[in-house]
Design an enzyme around this catalytic site. Structure first.
Site, PDB file in Angstrom:
ATOM      1  N   ASP A   1       0.804  -1.130  -0.057  1.00 57.45           N
ATOM      2  CA  ASP A   1      -0.061   0.000  -0.066  1.00 57.45           C
ATOM      3  C   ASP A   1       0.879   1.248  -0.025  1.00 57.45           C
ATOM      4  O   ASP A   1       2.178   1.124   0.565  1.00 57.45           O
ATOM      5  CB  ASP A   1      -1.175  -0.051   1.334  1.00 57.45           C
ATOM      6  CG  ASP A   1      -2.276   0.987   0.895  1.00 57.45           C
ATOM      7  OD1 ASP A   1      -2.183   1.649   0.013  1.00 57.45           O
ATOM      8  OD2 ASP A   1      -3.350   0.795   1.716  1.00 57.45           O
TER       9      ASP A   1
HETATM   10  C1  BGC Z   1      -4.894   3.317   0.088  1.00 53.84           C
HETATM   11  C2  BGC Z   1      -5.123   2.338  -1.264  1.00 53.84           C
HETATM   12  C3  BGC Z   1      -5.046   2.914  -2.343  1.00 53.84           C
HETATM   13  C4  BGC Z   1      -3.508   3.625  -2.472  1.00 53.84           C
HETATM   14  C5  BGC Z   1      -3.404   4.370  -3.739  1.00 53.84           C
HETATM   15  C6  BGC Z   1      -3.778   4.111  -0.123  1.00 53.84           C
HETATM   16  O1  BGC Z   1      -3.656   5.244   0.858  1.00 53.84           O
HETATM   17  O2  BGC Z   1      -5.032   2.589   1.319  1.00 53.84           O
HETATM   18  O3  BGC Z   1      -6.529   1.657  -0.946  1.00 53.84           O
HETATM   19  O4  BGC Z   1      -5.015   2.107  -3.409  1.00 53.84           O
HETATM   20  O5  BGC Z   1      -3.523   4.857  -1.523  1.00 53.84           O
HETATM   21  O6  BGC Z   1      -4.051   5.460  -3.745  1.00 53.84           O
END
Ligand code: BGC
Length: 751
Positions: free
Chosen positions: A261
């Site tokens: 993530d």
């Molecule tokens: C989120 C993800 C997301 C990623 C990219 C993160 O903060 O937890 O779900 O895909 O950002 O935007």
């Protein structure tokens, strides 16, 4: 001769099936070619593939014709194009996408068919944008009613979540795009999400929290996986040997790649040794330090080769969209908008309908629509998972359009909207329709205006609920009360006009102890996508019968829900990680080192999962606590009759057959639900658990024979002593019904 000819293909088919590779094994078809390509790559080129290139891409090797990998959020619409190194808008004009109903709305359809179509819609639009990997579906179990990402996630139940996650995955990947299923695993809270350690027992982990991932990966062949921000039993998910190497790759045979993530990678050695392929974003761990570690002998180039191979398997499986083809037409496509509409139509849940207030009677000529949630758009906000929708039909627009010229529809905001955290500078003049605090009492002037309209109408439709600043990624709600004086407003409306419908626009549950007795009819309308307002109007006016069912429990009060009842949440160490401190003005001014020092000095947050498998309705049923609205609940405009059940247990499957009749005067769908209970078990179980379900469409007066099947493998438990799945033989009570608290028929089998 004819017979012979027919038999040969059949025999071939049987042989082919016997040896058919698993969905994961299919990813290895190009392995030989991939090895040859890797042999031509320099170490630098290989390591360059292990981290971000831009905020939403990781590198290929141009020299060798390997395209970059392009990612897009997910999970309920292809996110607007951002600038290369951030999330700010790139200012494109063709990147308006279809806003699909959010996760909890999709789950409320209880429709595998809809989940598949939804996936195809996402996949189609991802291809138009030149994206290879969709950052979704998001399939974590909704453990906490306050969870900030409840609206993105599907259900509190693993069987429902797993079935929908599987179909969503297949739909996306059938369109030639990879899913990145997230957030693996046990990512059930936003509070301290960047550092909280989810302390969970192995049985609960396997049976509840991993199940949706397992189905999408093993049966659906999900090509990539996003390890979550949090820790599980001591180790960050992005370097968790048990989750990534032992279970994901070892037991489930995962052949694709993992992407941390964003900001969720924590070390070079941990990530390299324990299962991460790509650091998102940055290269401080999986860039130069990898090269340096190979030089010192701490890591091997063979390990890098293996990781690159796993990435290339997906690169070869997903054909890159040529640059001159991508982004040449609008992302949002009519067929995808139609899918969004179909999902919305099936998701709306009629929670209560006393005295048949709904559908709206033909005699109603004047409707007062009250509440800002009738006009506020829900496509963006909530941090990551917003969509720049091509269009969004709000509830008020949907109602006005459907009502036509004969019915007058008036509107008043009723209450102030709580806009949440401000991103830019404070506006010079405060907005009179915005509240400064979430619990700000009702505004007297707005209230008086609403009451006047209500008195003057044949029917009042009150729109309450939350918004995307209240339910959002990055924080959990403090409570589930309706915000900004909505309870006062609904009670005043009821006084003014008893012909009242309350519509809740939210992603998660709310406390309805005041609203429920004040409202003869209640509808849960979700954040329902581009066509949400159209679908809602169809249900309110009775063009279609409501057919959604709750994918999670509405507790009467927050303290009744398991993690709260046991004091497992909130934990006293709240506020102690990078993500929760990210927006504090003093922290914003700190250097990276100072911030890290502050975080290291704070107590380490934990989240204890001592409620075990008693999540959601499993807890309420087992502990005999009456919820406000139970898991699986949802009314129709018709009555359904459940005929007697015939049940049989075979080696691999338990089959339940019964007749289902539509006793009403219109076509309607029923979601039939099959729960099991094990009265004589020696192993501990919740009082009942969902094991199968189906959505059935019946014309007025029609009867159908329905068969539900429970794979015996879904009846197993995780035996901690054997460290393996196990089946306890014995009596199984099959409970068939329309909701977890509305069981209509019952049968027994021995397994
Ligand atoms: C989120 C993800 C997301 C990623 C990219 C993160 O903060 O937890 O779900 O895909 O950002 O935007």
């Amino acid at each position: 001769m004819k017979k012979y000819l027919l038999l040969v293909p059949a025999a071939l088919l049987v042989a082919a099936c016997a040896t058919a590779p698993s969905p994961q094994d299919r990813l290895t078809v190009n392995d030989k070619k991939i090895d040859q390509v890797i042999a031509q790559m320099t170490l630098e080129e290989k390591v360059n593939m292990l981290h971000s290139k831009t905020n939403m891409s990781s590198a290929g090797v141009e020299r060798l014709g390997i395209a970059d990998m392009h990612y897009a959020d997910g999970p309920f619409g292809i996110r607007e194009e951002g600038v290369p190194n951030g999330f700010q808008s790139a200012g494109w004009t063709l990147d308006s996408a279809t806003y699909f109903p959010t996760g909890s709305a999709l789950a409320a359809t209880w429709s595998k068919e809809m989940a598949y179509l939804y996936g195809t819609g996402m996949g189609t639009e991802a291809r138009l944008r030149g994206k290879d990997v969709i950052l979704g579906p998001a399939v974590n179990i909704q453990r906490l009613p306050v969870g900030g990402r409840t609206y993105e996630y599907l259900s509190e139940d693993p069987i429902l979540s797993a079935a929908l996650a599987l179909e969503y995955t297949k739909g996306v990947q059938d369109k030639g795009t990879a899913v990145c299923i997230k957030h693996f695993a046990v990512n059930n809270q936003e509070t301290n999400r960047g550092s909280v350690d989810a302390q969970i027992d192995e049985r609960t982990l396997r049976e509840i929290y991993l199940k949706p991932f397992e189905s999408a990966i093993v049966e659906g062949g999900a090509m990539s996986v996003m390890p979550a921000y949090n820790k599980v039993n001591g180790d960050y998910c992005s370097e968790n040997e048990h989750l990534l190497n032992e279970i994901l790759r070892g037991e489930w045979g995962f052949k694709g790649f993992t992407v941390s993530d964003w900001g969720g990678t924590h070390s070079t050695m941990g990530a390299m040794l324990h299962g991460l392929n790509v650091q998102m974003t940055g290269s401080n761990y999986l860039g130069q330090p990898v090269i340096d570690s190979i030089a010192t002998g701490a890591l091997t180039e063979a390990l890098v080769n293996e990781k690159v191979k796993q990435i290339l398997r997906v690169r070869y499986a997903v054909e890159a969209v040529p640059d001159d083809v991508a982004n040449t037409k609008m992302t949002s496509q009519p067929e995808c908008q139609d899918i969004a509409k179909q999902v919305a139509e099936k998701s709306i849940v009629l929670l209560k309908n006393q005295g048949g207030v709904l559908p709206i009677a033909k005699s109603v000529k004047k409707i007062a629509v009250i509440g800002q949630n009738a006009v506020l758009k829900t496509q963006s906000g909530g941090m990551g998972a917003g969509v720049k929708a091509l269009y969004e039909v709000t509830p008020l627009e949907g109602i006005r359009k459907r009502a036509g010229a004969d019915v007058q529809v008036t509107y008043a905001p009723g209450y102030k909207n709580f806009p949440g955290r401000r991103w830019g500078p404070a506006p010079a003049e405060p907005n009179p329709l915005e509240a400064a605090a979430i619990d700000e009492p009702a505004d007297p002037a707005l209230l008086a205006e609403a009451v006047a309209l209500a008195k003057d109408a044949d029917l009042v439709i009150f729109f309450g609920g939350t918004n995307k600043s209240i339910e959002t990624e990055g924080s959990d709600r403090k409570d589930i009360f309706l915000p900004t004086g909505q309870e006062t407003v609904v009670c005043a409306l009821r006084e003014a006009n008893p012909n009242l419908v309350s519509v809740l626009v939210s992603g998660g549950p709310t406390d309805l102890r005041v609203l429920e007795p004040a409202s003869p009819a209640i509808v849960q309308a979700w954040w329902n996508g581009t066509e949400g307002g159209t679908a809602l109007a169809e249900v309110l006016f009775g063009d279609i019968a409501p057919s959604g069912k709750l994918p999670f429990t509405f507790p009467a009060k927050l303290e009744d829900s398991p993690a709260f009842a046991l004091g497992n949440f909130p934990d006293p160490n709240a506020g102690g990680d990078l993500f929760s401190l990210m927006y504090r003005p003093d922290v914003l001014k700190m250097s990276r080192e100072e911030r890290q020092k502050l975080i290291d000095s704070l107590p380490k947050p934990v989240s204890k999962y001592t409620e075990g498998s008693l999540v959601g309705y499993r807890w309420f049923d087992t502990k005999n606590v009456k919820p406000m609205f139970a898991f699986g609940h949802g009314l129709s405009y018709v009555d359904f009759e459940y005929g007697a059940v015939k049940a049989a247990a075979k080696k691999d499957v338990v089959k339940v057959t019964f007749t289902l009749s539509n006793k009403g005067g219109m076509t309607a769908d029923e979601v039939v639900q099959l729960y099991v209970s094990r009265p004589d078990a020696t192993v501990e179980w919740p009082v009942k658990e969902l094991k199968a379900f189906e959505r059935v469409t019946l014309a007025a007066g029609e009867t159908k024979t329905v068969t539900l099947e429970i794979p015996v493998k879904d009846l197993r438990y995780w035996n901690v002593e054997k460290n393996a799945w196990d089946l306890e033989h014995g009596k199984l009570v099959l409970l068939l019904g329309a909701a977890s608290d509305d069981i209509r028929q019952q049968a027994e089998v021995i397994i």
